[in-house]
Design a protein around this motif. Sequence first.
Motif, PDB file in Angstrom:
ATOM      1  N   GLU A   1       0.844  -1.191   0.000  1.00  0.00           N
ATOM      2  CA  GLU A   1       0.000   0.000   0.000  1.00  0.00           C
ATOM      3  C   GLU A   1       0.884   1.248   0.000  1.00  0.00           C
ATOM      4  O   GLU A   1       1.882   1.297   0.720  1.00  0.00           O
ATOM      5  N   PRO A   2       0.552   2.257  -0.807  1.00  0.00           N
ATOM      6  CA  PRO A   2       1.446   3.420  -0.942  1.00  0.00           C
ATOM      7  C   PRO A   2       1.652   4.215   0.335  1.00  0.00           C
ATOM      8  O   PRO A   2       2.625   4.965   0.444  1.00  0.00           O
ATOM      9  N   PHE A   3       0.778   4.036   1.317  1.00  0.00           N
ATOM     10  CA  PHE A   3       0.862   4.819   2.551  1.00  0.00           C
ATOM     11  C   PHE A   3       1.725   4.164   3.628  1.00  0.00           C
ATOM     12  O   PHE A   3       1.923   4.744   4.691  1.00  0.00           O
ATOM     13  N   VAL A   4       2.220   2.952   3.373  1.00  0.00           N
ATOM     14  CA  VAL A   4       2.957   2.236   4.413  1.00  0.00           C
ATOM     15  C   VAL A   4       4.456   2.408   4.244  1.00  0.00           C
ATOM     16  O   VAL A   4       4.953   2.709   3.144  1.00  0.00           O
ATOM     17  N   ASP A   5       5.192   2.214   5.337  1.00  0.00           N
ATOM     18  CA  ASP A   5       6.654   2.253   5.282  1.00  0.00           C
ATOM     19  C   ASP A   5       7.147   1.185   4.316  1.00  0.00           C
ATOM     20  O   ASP A   5       6.644   0.069   4.296  1.00  0.00           O
ATOM     21  N   GLY A   6       8.131   1.538   3.538  1.00  0.00           N
ATOM     22  CA  GLY A   6       8.716   0.588   2.604  1.00  0.00           C
ATOM     23  C   GLY A   6       8.139   0.652   1.209  1.00  0.00           C
ATOM     24  O   GLY A   6       8.705   0.078   0.266  1.00  0.00           O
ATOM     25  N   ALA A   7       6.992   1.335   1.037  1.00  0.00           N
ATOM     26  CA  ALA A   7       6.358   1.389  -0.282  1.00  0.00           C
ATOM     27  C   ALA A   7       7.206   2.189  -1.277  1.00  0.00           C
ATOM     28  O   ALA A   7       7.322   1.811  -2.448  1.00  0.00           O
ATOM     29  N   CYS A   8       7.801   3.280  -0.809  1.00  0.00           N
ATOM     30  CA  CYS A   8       8.648   4.086  -1.695  1.00  0.00           C
ATOM     31  C   CYS A   8       9.890   3.295  -2.108  1.00  0.00           C
ATOM     32  O   CYS A   8      10.287   3.299  -3.276  1.00  0.00           O
ATOM     33  N   GLN A   9      10.502   2.614  -1.157  1.00  0.00           N
ATOM     34  CA  GLN A   9      11.681   1.820  -1.470  1.00  0.00           C
ATOM     35  C   GLN A   9      11.349   0.716  -2.462  1.00  0.00           C
ATOM     36  O   GLN A   9      12.134   0.417  -3.376  1.00  0.00           O
ATOM     37  N   HIS A  10      10.184   0.112  -2.294  1.00  0.00           N
ATOM     38  CA  HIS A  10       9.728  -0.912  -3.234  1.00  0.00           C
ATOM     39  C   HIS A  10       9.622  -0.315  -4.640  1.00  0.00           C
ATOM     40  O   HIS A  10      10.066  -0.935  -5.622  1.00  0.00           O
ATOM     41  N   PHE A  11       9.039   0.862  -4.745  1.00  0.00           N
ATOM     42  CA  PHE A  11       8.922   1.552  -6.027  1.00  0.00           C
ATOM     43  C   PHE A  11      10.285   1.787  -6.652  1.00  0.00           C
ATOM     44  O   PHE A  11      10.512   1.503  -7.841  1.00  0.00           O
ATOM     45  N   LEU A  12      11.233   2.290  -5.862  1.00  0.00           N
ATOM     46  CA  LEU A  12      12.577   2.578  -6.381  1.00  0.00           C
ATOM     47  C   LEU A  12      13.260   1.319  -6.884  1.00  0.00           C
ATOM     48  O   LEU A  12      13.896   1.320  -7.950  1.00  0.00           O
ATOM     49  N   GLU A  13      13.134   0.245  -6.127  1.00  0.00           N
ATOM     50  CA  GLU A  13      13.786  -1.007  -6.512  1.00  0.00           C
ATOM     51  C   GLU A  13      13.157  -1.599  -7.765  1.00  0.00           C
ATOM     52  O   GLU A  13      13.865  -2.067  -8.671  1.00  0.00           O
ATOM     53  N   MET A  14      11.830  -1.580  -7.829  1.00  0.00           N
ATOM     54  CA  MET A  14      11.156  -2.140  -9.002  1.00  0.00           C
ATOM     55  C   MET A  14      11.445  -1.315 -10.254  1.00  0.00           C
ATOM     56  O   MET A  14      11.670  -1.870 -11.341  1.00  0.00           O
ATOM     57  N   ALA A  15      11.447   0.005 -10.116  1.00  0.00           N
ATOM     58  CA  ALA A  15      11.670   0.884 -11.268  1.00  0.00           C
ATOM     59  C   ALA A  15      13.069   0.725 -11.841  1.00  0.00           C
ATOM     60  O   ALA A  15      13.311   1.054 -13.011  1.00  0.00           O
ATOM     61  N   ALA A  16      13.994   0.228 -11.033  1.00  0.00           N
ATOM     62  CA  ALA A  16      15.378   0.055 -11.473  1.00  0.00           C
ATOM     63  C   ALA A  16      15.641  -1.306 -12.116  1.00  0.00           C
ATOM     64  O   ALA A  16      16.710  -1.534 -12.682  1.00  0.00           O
ATOM     65  N   THR A  17      14.678  -2.204 -12.057  1.00  0.00           N
ATOM     66  CA  THR A  17      14.867  -3.539 -12.622  1.00  0.00           C
ATOM     67  C   THR A  17      14.789  -3.489 -14.145  1.00  0.00           C
ATOM     68  O   THR A  17      14.184  -2.579 -14.713  1.00  0.00           O
ATOM     69  N   PRO A  18      15.402  -4.470 -14.818  1.00  0.00           N
ATOM     70  CA  PRO A  18      15.352  -4.502 -16.292  1.00  0.00           C
ATOM     71  C   PRO A  18      13.928  -4.502 -16.841  1.00  0.00           C
ATOM     72  O   PRO A  18      13.683  -3.978 -17.935  1.00  0.00           O
ATOM     73  N   LYS A  19      12.986  -5.066 -16.110  1.00  0.00           N
ATOM     74  CA  LYS A  19      11.601  -5.137 -16.580  1.00  0.00           C
ATOM     75  C   LYS A  19      10.985  -3.746 -16.729  1.00  0.00           C
ATOM     76  O   LYS A  19      10.140  -3.524 -17.614  1.00  0.00           O
ATOM     77  N   TYR A  20      11.398  -2.806 -15.877  1.00  0.00           N
ATOM     78  CA  TYR A  20      10.740  -1.496 -15.847  1.00  0.00           C
ATOM     79  C   TYR A  20      11.629  -0.315 -16.241  1.00  0.00           C
ATOM     80  O   TYR A  20      11.109   0.741 -16.614  1.00  0.00           O
TER      81      TYR A  20
END
Length: 290
Positions: free
Chosen positions: A153-172
Amino acid sequence: MPELPEVEGVVRALAPIAMGRTICAVTVSDTVIQSKQLGKETIVKGITTEDLASDLVGMSITNVTRRSKYIYFHLLKNGQTCLLVSHLGMTGAWFTVGSVDDIVELKFRKHVHIILTMDDGELLVYSDIRRFGELRLIGCEADHPPLLKMAPEPFVDGACQHFLEMAATPKYARKAIKEVIMDGQVISGCGNIYATEALFKMHMHPARTAERVSIARKKELFQVIVDILQESIDAGGSSISDYRNIDGQAGTMQDRLKMYGRKACSACGTETASLKIAGRTSVYCPSCQK
């Protein structure tokens, strides 16, 4: 299509009304029944309409919660728990009424597909004009693996870090930033409306690839998305066309949108442009968004 704020509004209105009630009868529309008989998964997914009805009867609703753009009805029957998972698709809506005739708008009244009759006679009605929504009865989230892939959920701790990590993957990394932030495995609940608004506020072109957005800017973008989602929740969501809350009321966030649906930029007056990204029309200002 209803996004996180609209679904949150439905859940907040529905939970106190539905909790503690028991389902004593289930009615499925002829349209859905006939579609299922033809082998189509129309609204009711992964189960026959007959089994859905027989399984739901006698179940008590213990809670109603939201996960991303999904509504979870937490159910209990004979000591066993399960979930009725609802996605509103493009035009789905839930209503709590004494009679189907109490649904004010004809377009929803004409397209009622599921009626759950409660032990006190009140009806919990699912209407879906275009029938792109879904209802899925499962034991738990693990029974439908795609649910486990949703981003935090975007309002919880760790959501931003998840976004950063996923956006950096080859898939995205080489995808358009608009496509990335609309992906529910990257950010939960951000669809076309709020992605459009966030990118406009960031002065960011929707087709810019994720790898061309710095980490600092990505962090700022994520916070802007969270702020816009929260603003929309507070405003009752956006009723662009067919979103309604359980009492038939529209939200007011559409009156605050700065770019979505605009013909001219609200900041500089330039005629807006559009392009297709991930199958959705992306509106942007060619002057403000680079």
